[in-house]
Every structure is written in structure tokens, then in C-alpha cells.
Design a protein around this motif. Structure first.
Motif, PDB file in Angstrom:
ATOM      1  N   ASN A  97      -9.978 -25.935  13.624  1.00 57.77           N
ATOM      2  CA  ASN A  97      -8.896 -26.608  12.914  1.00 57.77           C
ATOM      3  C   ASN A  97      -8.199 -27.686  13.750  1.00 57.77           C
ATOM      4  O   ASN A  97      -7.954 -28.791  13.280  1.00 57.77           O
ATOM      5  N   ASP A  98      -7.888 -27.368  15.013  1.00 55.71           N
ATOM      6  CA  ASP A  98      -7.066 -28.273  15.817  1.00 55.71           C
ATOM      7  C   ASP A  98      -7.825 -29.045  16.889  1.00 55.71           C
ATOM      8  O   ASP A  98      -7.263 -29.949  17.514  1.00 55.71           O
ATOM      9  N   ALA A 143     -10.209 -18.949  17.103  1.00 45.77           N
ATOM     10  CA  ALA A 143      -9.456 -19.914  16.294  1.00 45.77           C
ATOM     11  C   ALA A 143      -9.222 -19.357  14.896  1.00 45.77           C
ATOM     12  O   ALA A 143      -9.751 -19.869  13.909  1.00 45.77           O
ATOM     13  N   PRO A 184      -6.913 -18.762  11.630  1.00 45.80           N
ATOM     14  CA  PRO A 184      -5.836 -19.528  10.974  1.00 45.80           C
ATOM     15  C   PRO A 184      -4.462 -18.930  11.267  1.00 45.80           C
ATOM     16  O   PRO A 184      -4.274 -17.717  11.183  1.00 45.80           O
ATOM     17  N   GLY A 185      -3.513 -19.789  11.640  1.00 43.30           N
ATOM     18  CA  GLY A 185      -2.141 -19.349  11.851  1.00 43.30           C
ATOM     19  C   GLY A 185      -1.887 -18.643  13.163  1.00 43.30           C
ATOM     20  O   GLY A 185      -0.781 -18.163  13.398  1.00 43.30           O
ATOM     21  N   GLU A 186      -2.907 -18.553  14.048  1.00 40.52           N
ATOM     22  CA  GLU A 186      -2.733 -17.857  15.319  1.00 40.52           C
ATOM     23  C   GLU A 186      -2.983 -18.793  16.497  1.00 40.52           C
ATOM     24  O   GLU A 186      -3.677 -19.804  16.367  1.00 40.52           O
ATOM     25  N   GLN A 187      -2.403 -18.450  17.643  1.00 43.11           N
ATOM     26  CA  GLN A 187      -2.676 -19.182  18.870  1.00 43.11           C
ATOM     27  C   GLN A 187      -4.172 -19.157  19.150  1.00 43.11           C
ATOM     28  O   GLN A 187      -4.834 -18.135  19.011  1.00 43.11           O
ATOM     29  N   SER A 188      -4.729 -20.292  19.540  1.00 41.47           N
ATOM     30  CA  SER A 188      -6.170 -20.410  19.745  1.00 41.47           C
ATOM     31  C   SER A 188      -6.506 -20.445  21.230  1.00 41.47           C
ATOM     32  O   SER A 188      -5.681 -20.827  22.057  1.00 41.47           O
ATOM     33  N   VAL A 242      -0.141 -22.820  18.000  1.00 42.25           N
ATOM     34  CA  VAL A 242      -0.100 -23.284  16.611  1.00 42.25           C
ATOM     35  C   VAL A 242       0.861 -24.467  16.587  1.00 42.25           C
ATOM     36  O   VAL A 242       2.052 -24.316  16.865  1.00 42.25           O
ATOM     37  N   ASN A 288       3.497 -27.161  15.852  1.00 47.18           N
ATOM     38  CA  ASN A 288       4.700 -27.054  15.038  1.00 47.18           C
ATOM     39  C   ASN A 288       5.521 -28.331  15.204  1.00 47.18           C
ATOM     40  O   ASN A 288       6.029 -28.623  16.291  1.00 47.18           O
ATOM     41  N   ASN A 298       4.326 -26.994  21.571  1.00 42.03           N
ATOM     42  CA  ASN A 298       2.971 -27.498  21.351  1.00 42.03           C
ATOM     43  C   ASN A 298       2.209 -27.745  22.654  1.00 42.03           C
ATOM     44  O   ASN A 298       1.181 -28.389  22.665  1.00 42.03           O
TER      45      ASN A 298
END
Length: 356
Positions: free
Chosen positions: A200-201, A215, A217-221, A253, A255, A262
Motif C-alpha cells: 500500500n505505502d 503490510a 491494512p491499517g497496521e504498522q508495516s 500508518v 497520518n 510518519n
């Protein structure tokens, strides 16, 4: 696995050799599943298996009943049986083929090694995400972990609650994949076609290496490098980061409301008391917690045990734990965690409520 199996390649493939000699349960399961899904390849696989066993006999200069490995002994003995009688004709035939294939396999291996060593590590710039092939989707549901051999011979370990999509033309025009969840890749070297993982990122480009990506969704990667080198490109700002062995990068994640959060951080890998890498311990069916709050590892626990965890008390959610579990049930895990901090839990089907 290649689109067309070749006997000479199978005879030097570690996974296939383990299957033939009954040395690794994971490899045995993989090849049994492969045969079930590709029955037309059975004649090639059978011939390659005879050659592997013949090579083993030739190189050790021992008969099947003399091999010390009990599982290997059974595998070889079964291969040399016809009904209830030994076949010296088949044995000599296997050895004859084995000698020829051994020479061929050495030439193939040498050619591949030479080709890989003479190619430079430079390749095309990070490719744009290729159109995906929906028919080439690999999914590991919650409570399940998968081991898969991709068409380019890259080994893939897919964690619970994860999905991997291959791009159209994977293995021929590109080696681009899209990951949602967690996977460890042992990438086959191919300088002409860099292996690219899109999440995603960020994107990760490699040539040939072993690394882990988490990775969800919605969690620290996290991207963790075990061997080789990878280049990570942050989609948000184009920042490029080169990871070296035993390093990991933690991606928060993103923000917009709290940009200070970030920040990307570069850390070293973590090891447990048995010198196992904590970040990749899941590939060995180990659930490891290293100084993490309850709420931080709750998501992993949900995927691992296929449950839903609800915190009825915010204080309990911040309790820090360090532990390792392998075959324990969810009930046994929670009872073990209670030895560190007091809390109560109630299991209702697949739903678990944690309270103070």
C-alpha cells in the motif's frame, strides 16, 4: 515452478530432492499437492525421482538398506521395489541414467552460476505496477500459513490472513507482485527481471535475496532483510532506502493529522534465546512476542488463531509481553500470558473478550 518441468532441473532442486528422499515434511506436502494439481507432469517427476535416488546410491556407494537416514532408507527401498522383489535391472538402469544426468546437472548448474555472476546488478528502474492476473491469486486465510513455489522458482511463505497477486506476464515480461498481509520471499536471482513487491505505502525491488514484508491494512508495516539487498521506495514522497542484511525498516500508518508520527525508522533484526530471527519466526510456525503491548500483537493473534479479540479495558491493552508459542492453543496462550500480568478473558465461540 517453471511452466514446463525439466528432469535436469528437478535433479538439482533442493525441495525436490528432499521430497524424493523423504527428508522434509513441508517439501513432501508441496510436491504431493503439485502432483495432484498437475497429473500430466507425473511421468517427468517419476523419472526425475528415480534419478535422484540413483544419484544418492551412486554417490554414497551404499545400497538402500545401508543408508543411515531411516526416512531416506524407506524412500529408496520403495523406489527399488517391484512387487515384493528387488530389481537389479532397474537399479542398474537408474544408476546409468544417474551418471548421465549428474554430468548434465553439473553443466546446467555451472552455466546458471556463471551467467548470474557475470550479470551486473543494474536493472531497469522500478517498474510501474503491472496489470494483475486475477487467476493467479494466492490466498492464505486466517489460521493458515502457506508455502508456495512461484513460476520463477522464488519460494514464498505466506502468513495467515494474507493475499498475493501476480502481475500478468509474471516470470516472462516481469516479476511484479502485489502483497496484502505478510510474506517471506526467497527470490531467485534474475538481473534482467528484478522482483518487485508492491504494497500500500511502498515498493520493494530486489534481484535475488531473502526478505520478509508485513503490510496488513491499517497496521504498522515492516520490511526485514535476511540476505542480499533490497531497495525500498516510499510512494508518498519517493524516498528511497537501501536495506542491508540484518536490517529492518518500520513504516508507520501515515497520518496527515499527526505528521510527526510518519517517521520511518531503521532497526536491526531481533533474535530470541535460540538465535531465531523474531521477525521471520512465523515461517517456522512460531508465534513470537518481543516487548509488545497486548493491543500491538492482538491483530497477529487474531489471524494466527482465527479469532476476534475485544479489549473491554484500555489499561489491559497496554500491558507489554515477551513470549514465544509454537503449538499452544489460544486458551493455553492466554493462560500463559496471565502469568505475567493479571487479566481476565472470556471465550465465546471465535470471540474473545479481555478485561481487567
Amino acid at each position: 515452478m517453471p511452466q514446463q518441468l525439466r528432469i535436469e532441473e528437478l535433479t538439482i532442486d533442493d525441495s525436490f530432492i528432499n521430497y524424493c528422499l523423504a527428508k522434509n515434511d513441508e517439501d513432501i506436502v508441496y510436491w504431493e499437492q503439485y502432483i495432484e494439481m498437475h497429473p500430466n507432469d507425473l511421468p517427468i517427476i517419476d523419472e526425475a525421482r528415480k534419478l535422484v535416488i540413483g544419484l544418492r546410491l551412486m554417490l554414497t556407494e551404499e545400497y538402500a538398506f545401508q543408508v543411515k537416514d531411516e526416512n531416506e532408507n524407506v524412500a529408496i527401498d520403495n523406489e527399488l521395489q517391484i512387487g515384493n522383489h528387488k530389481s537389479s535391472f532397474n537399479y542398474r538402469r537408474v544408476l546409468g541414467y544417474a551418471a548421465a544426468v549428474l554430468a548434465l546437472a553439473v553443466m546446467v548448474w555451472s552455466a546458471v552460476s556463471y551467467s548470474s555472476s557475470t550479470k551486473t546488478n543494474s536493472g531497469p528502474e522500478l517498474a510501474q505496477q503491472q496489470p494483475l492476473d486475477s487467476s493467479r491469486e494466492i490466498v492464505s486465510v486466517e489460521g493458515e500459513r502457506k508455502y508456495v513455489l512461484l513460476p520463477d522458482n522464488t519460494r514464498l511463505y505466506l502468513n495467515a490472513g494474507s493475499k498475493l497477486l501476480l502481475a500478468k506476464g509474471f516470470g516472462t515480461d516481469n516479476r511484479s507482485v502485489v502483497l496484502e498481509g505478510e510474506a517471506m520471499f526467497d527470490v531467485t536471482h534474475n538481473a534482467a527481471l528484478p522482483f518487485v513487491v508492491h504494497v500500500n505505502d511502498y515498493d520493494i525491488k530486489v534481484l535475488g535475496t531473502m526478505f520478509n514484508v508485513r503490510a496488513y491494512p491499517g497496521e504498522q508495516s515492516e520490511a526485514t532483510l535476511v540476505r542480499g539487498q533490497i531497495e525500498l521506495t516510499v510512494k508518498r514522497n519517493g524516498e528511497k532506502i537501501i536495506l542491508k542484511p540484518n536490517q529492518k525498516i518500520v513504516i508507520p500508518v501515515f497520518n496527515d493529522q499527526h505528521p510527526v508520527q510518519n517517521h520511518l525508522s531503521l532497526d536491526s533484526l531481533s533474535y530470541d534465546k535460540k538465535n531465531v530471527i523474531v521477525e521471520t519466526a512465523w515461517t517456522e510456525n512460531k508465534f513470537e512476542i518481543t516487548n509488545e503491548t497486548f493491543s500491538r500483537f492482538a491483530g497477529r493473534m487474531e489471524r494466527w488463531y482465527k479469532v476476534k479479540i475485544i479489549f473491554a479495558d484500555a489499561v489491559v491493552a497496554q500491558y507489554p509481553f515477551t513470549a514465544i508459542f509454537e503449538r499452544e492453543s489460544i486458551d493455553e496462550v492466554l493462560k500463559s500470558l496471565q502469568l505475567s500480568y493479571h487479566f481476565n478473558y472470556k471465550i465465546n465461540g471465535r470471540e474473545i473478550t479481555i478485561s481487567k
